[in-house]
Write a protein that holds these residues in place. Structure first.
Motif, short mmCIF file in Angstrom:
data_model
loop_
_atom_site.label_atom_id
_atom_site.label_comp_id
_atom_site.label_asym_id
_atom_site.label_seq_id
_atom_site.Cartn_x
_atom_site.Cartn_y
_atom_site.Cartn_z
N HIS A 29 -23.62 -3.95 14.96
CA HIS A 29 -22.82 -3.60 14.97
C HIS A 29 -22.03 -2.79 14.94
CE1 HIS A 29 -21.63 -8.49 15.53
NE2 HIS A 29 -22.15 -7.81 16.32
N ASP A 33 -18.53 -0.48 16.03
CA ASP A 33 -17.61 -0.75 15.65
C ASP A 33 -16.75 1.01 14.61
OD1 ASP A 33 -15.78 -1.01 13.25
OD2 ASP A 33 -17.20 -0.07 11.38
N GLY A 34 -15.78 0.85 15.56
CA GLY A 34 -14.75 1.89 15.49
C GLY A 34 -14.29 1.97 14.01
N SER A 134 -13.52 1.49 19.76
CA SER A 134 -14.60 0.54 19.00
C SER A 134 -15.02 0.13 21.17
CB SER A 134 -14.35 -0.98 19.21
OG SER A 134 -14.34 -1.48 17.41
#
Length: 144
Positions: A29, A33-34, A134
Motif C-alpha cells: 500500500h 499512497d499519495g 495516489s
C-alpha cells in the motif's frame, strides 16, 4: 443533502486483476499512497485482503500511529473498500476499458460515526489531493 465523499478517476494502462492484486496486498500500500501517511503494514496481518480481513498499518501524520482497518466491501477485480474505527471508508472501484482500467478512489465519510465533524475538518480537501497523487502513483507503477 450534503455530499460526504470525495473521489477522482484515472485510466491506468493495465488490467483490473493486476491493480486488484496490488490493492489486496497491504505490504504494497505504501507504493501507491499519495497522502504520505502510510508507512508499512503491521506484521502478523493477512498477506491478501478479502471481505472481513482486518489489517493494521503503521502510519505517520506528524506523529507516528497505528491503525486497524477492516475490509467492508469486496468484489474480485472490481471493488475493495476498508474502514477503521471511525467508520469512514477508502474505496477503490475498477472498471475494465479494453486492456486498460478506469480506477476510481473515493474517501467516503457518509458512514463515519460523526460525519459532520469530518465535513467541517480539512480532511476532505486533503484527501482529495492525496487521492489525485495516489492515482498518479498507480499510473506510474503501470506505465503500459
Amino acid at each position: 443533502m450534503v455530499e460526504r465523499q470525495v473521489s477522482a478517476t484515472r485510466t491506468v494502462a493495465t488490467t483490473p486483476d493486476r491493480i486488484f492484486e496490488l490493492l489486496t496486498d497491504p505490504d504494497r500500500h505504501s507504493l501507491f499512497d499519495g497522502s504520505g501517511t502510510v508507512l508499512r503494514a503491521q506484521q502478523g496481518g493477512p498477506q491478501r485482503l478479502e471481505l472481513g480481513s482486518k489489517f493494521g498499518m503503521d502510519m505517520k501524520m506528524g506523529a507516528s500511529y497505528k491503525i486497524l482497518n477492516t475490509v467492508v466491501e469486496f468484489e474480485q477485480d472490481r471493488l475493495i473498500a476498508w474502514r477503521h474505527f471511525n467508520g469512514h471508508r477508502w474505496r477503490w472501484r475498477l472498471r475494465p476499458v479494453g486492456e486498460r482500467t478506469e480506477v476510481t478512489e473515493t474517501f467516503d465519510w457518509s458512514t463515519a460515526r460523526i460525519p459532520l465533524l469530518i465535513s467541517l475538518s480539512p480532511f476532505p480537501r486533503r484527501n482529495r489531493a492525496a487521492i489525485e497523487k495516489s492515482l498518479h502513483r498507480l499510473g506510474e507503477l503501470f506505465p503500459g
